[in-house]
Scaffold this motif. Structure first.
Motif, short mmCIF file in Angstrom:
data_model
loop_
_atom_site.label_atom_id
_atom_site.label_comp_id
_atom_site.label_asym_id
_atom_site.label_seq_id
_atom_site.Cartn_x
_atom_site.Cartn_y
_atom_site.Cartn_z
N LYS A 90 0.83 -1.20 0.00
CA LYS A 90 0.00 0.00 0.00
C LYS A 90 0.87 1.26 0.00
N ARG A 91 1.97 1.20 0.73
CA ARG A 91 2.86 2.35 0.81
C ARG A 91 3.56 2.61 -0.52
N TRP A 92 3.93 1.55 -1.19
CA TRP A 92 4.64 1.70 -2.47
C TRP A 92 3.68 1.94 -3.64
N SER A 93 2.38 1.76 -3.42
CA SER A 93 1.42 1.93 -4.51
C SER A 93 1.44 3.35 -5.06
N ARG A 94 1.82 4.35 -4.22
CA ARG A 94 1.89 5.72 -4.70
C ARG A 94 2.90 5.86 -5.83
N TYR A 95 3.94 5.02 -5.77
CA TYR A 95 4.94 5.06 -6.84
C TYR A 95 4.44 4.31 -8.08
N PHE A 96 3.69 3.24 -7.87
CA PHE A 96 3.08 2.55 -9.01
C PHE A 96 2.16 3.49 -9.76
N VAL A 97 1.43 4.33 -9.02
CA VAL A 97 0.51 5.28 -9.64
C VAL A 97 1.27 6.24 -10.55
N SER A 98 2.40 6.75 -10.09
CA SER A 98 3.20 7.67 -10.90
C SER A 98 3.69 7.00 -12.18
N TYR A 99 4.21 5.80 -12.05
CA TYR A 99 4.72 5.09 -13.22
C TYR A 99 3.59 4.79 -14.19
N ALA A 100 2.43 4.38 -13.66
CA ALA A 100 1.29 4.06 -14.51
C ALA A 100 0.80 5.29 -15.27
N ALA A 101 0.77 6.45 -14.60
CA ALA A 101 0.34 7.68 -15.26
C ALA A 101 1.27 8.00 -16.43
N GLY A 102 2.58 7.86 -16.22
CA GLY A 102 3.53 8.10 -17.28
C GLY A 102 3.37 7.12 -18.43
N ALA A 156 1.24 -0.50 -21.00
CA ALA A 156 0.60 0.63 -20.33
C ALA A 156 -0.60 0.17 -19.49
N VAL A 157 -1.40 -0.74 -20.05
CA VAL A 157 -2.56 -1.28 -19.32
C VAL A 157 -2.10 -2.04 -18.08
N PHE A 158 -1.07 -2.86 -18.23
CA PHE A 158 -0.54 -3.63 -17.09
C PHE A 158 -0.06 -2.70 -15.98
N ALA A 159 0.69 -1.65 -16.36
CA ALA A 159 1.19 -0.69 -15.36
C ALA A 159 0.04 -0.03 -14.62
N HIS A 160 -1.04 0.23 -15.33
CA HIS A 160 -2.20 0.87 -14.72
C HIS A 160 -2.98 -0.09 -13.82
N GLU A 161 -2.97 -1.37 -14.19
CA GLU A 161 -3.74 -2.36 -13.44
C GLU A 161 -3.24 -2.53 -12.01
N ILE A 162 -1.93 -2.43 -11.79
CA ILE A 162 -1.38 -2.69 -10.45
C ILE A 162 -1.95 -1.73 -9.40
N PRO A 163 -1.85 -0.40 -9.56
CA PRO A 163 -2.43 0.48 -8.54
C PRO A 163 -3.95 0.41 -8.49
N GLN A 164 -4.57 0.15 -9.65
CA GLN A 164 -6.03 0.04 -9.66
C GLN A 164 -6.49 -1.12 -8.80
N GLU A 165 -5.85 -2.28 -8.96
CA GLU A 165 -6.26 -3.46 -8.21
C GLU A 165 -5.91 -3.33 -6.73
#
Length: 277
Positions: A57-69, A166-175
């Motif tokens: 959960k703490r690292w998800s903020r970084y997943f969000v940034s990568y997914a947005a990019g 891109a979809v995979f990167a977005h899926e991680i923080p979404q899930e």
């Protein structure tokens, strides 16, 4: 003698048709594989959360940034680039479809009355309403992901590869967000796992739907590229980037910005490795 000349021509036509059919089957299989993998691998973050790894959960903020990019990179450097390159005389038409995709995804989220990535008001949500909203929202989101992946593979398999990343990167923080909501609602772990596995199966169904529609309707390439780009831009701009802005620490902010750029560069780099056309 005339018959001898005609026979090779017929054989060439039959061989061409056979090659075309085999090519379509291969592209469809590749698209189904990509949508299935991106959807199921995206569950890794959620399953880690269920396993009690609080760092997820703490690292998800970084997943969000990568997914947005990654989403922005796919929209501007792949989907739109492909649309402008393939249809140079239809730029206005292209950006019209981009706007339609942006507004369409906005309406989908408004109709659901739920944003997949905005969880800061989670404690005020009725638990009896929360579960079906999260499950339904996840299913619709996965279906749209499958549509986008299918559309990109139809246009160009190389474009499909970058879009799937891109979809995979977005899926991680979404899930991770969806799993968090279902855990807070009190849903048993077994049900959370089962519902999310079923939801992941919706993505390849969306991909199949794209290929079916394309088989009965001609000229879908440009609308599909524009719609996909508009949806990616909306998710990045309206869902992910506002969540990034919630972080106030300077060091974390610079790290998130770096990951945003890394997400963009990943898509650009993959596009160089798998050139279109």
């Amino acid at each position: 003698a005339r018959e001898e000349k005609v026979m090779p021509v017929r054989q060439n036509i039959q061989r061409t048709k056979k090659t075309t059919v085999h090519g379509i089957i291969f592209v469809m299989f590749s698209a189904l594989l990509a949508s299935t993998l991106s959807s199921f691998l995206g569950l890794i973050g959620g399953f880690s959360l269920l396993a009690g790894r609080s760092a997820v959960k703490r690292w998800s903020r970084y997943f969000v940034s990568y997914a947005a990019g990654a989403l922005l990179g796919a929209a501007f450097f792949d989907l739109l680039h492909e649309a402008v390159e393939e249809f140079p005389s239809s730029i206005t038409f292209t950006f019209t479809w981009v706007m339609v995709g942006f507004l369409l995804f906005f309406m989908i989220e408004r109709l659901l009355l739920w944003h997949h990535h905005s969880h800061h008001d989670e404690e005020h949500v009725d638990r009896n309403v929360l579960r079906p909203l999260v499950i339904l929202g996840d299913a619709i989101h996965n279906f749209i992901d499958g549509l986008v992946i299918g559309a990109s593979f139809l246009v160009d398999p190389a474009l499909g590869v970058t879009t799937s990343i891109a979809v995979f990167a977005h899926e991680i923080p979404q899930e991770i967000g969806d799993f968090t909501m279902l855990i807070l609602s009190g849903m048993p772990r077994r049900q959370i796992i089962n519902w999310n596995l079923l939801g992941a199966l919706i993505s390849p169904i969306g991909t199949l739907a794209t290929f079916w529609v394309a088989s009965v309707v001609d000229g879908l390439e440009l609308p599909l590229l524009g719609l996909s780009a508009g949806m990616f831009i909306y998710i990045a701009a309206a869902d992910l980037i506002p969540e990034i802005h919630q972080e106030k620490k300077g060091g974390t902010m610079f790290g998130q910005f770096a990951l945003l750029i890394l997400g963009i560069l990943t898509i650009v780099g993959v596009g160089k490795v798998f050139p279109h056309g």
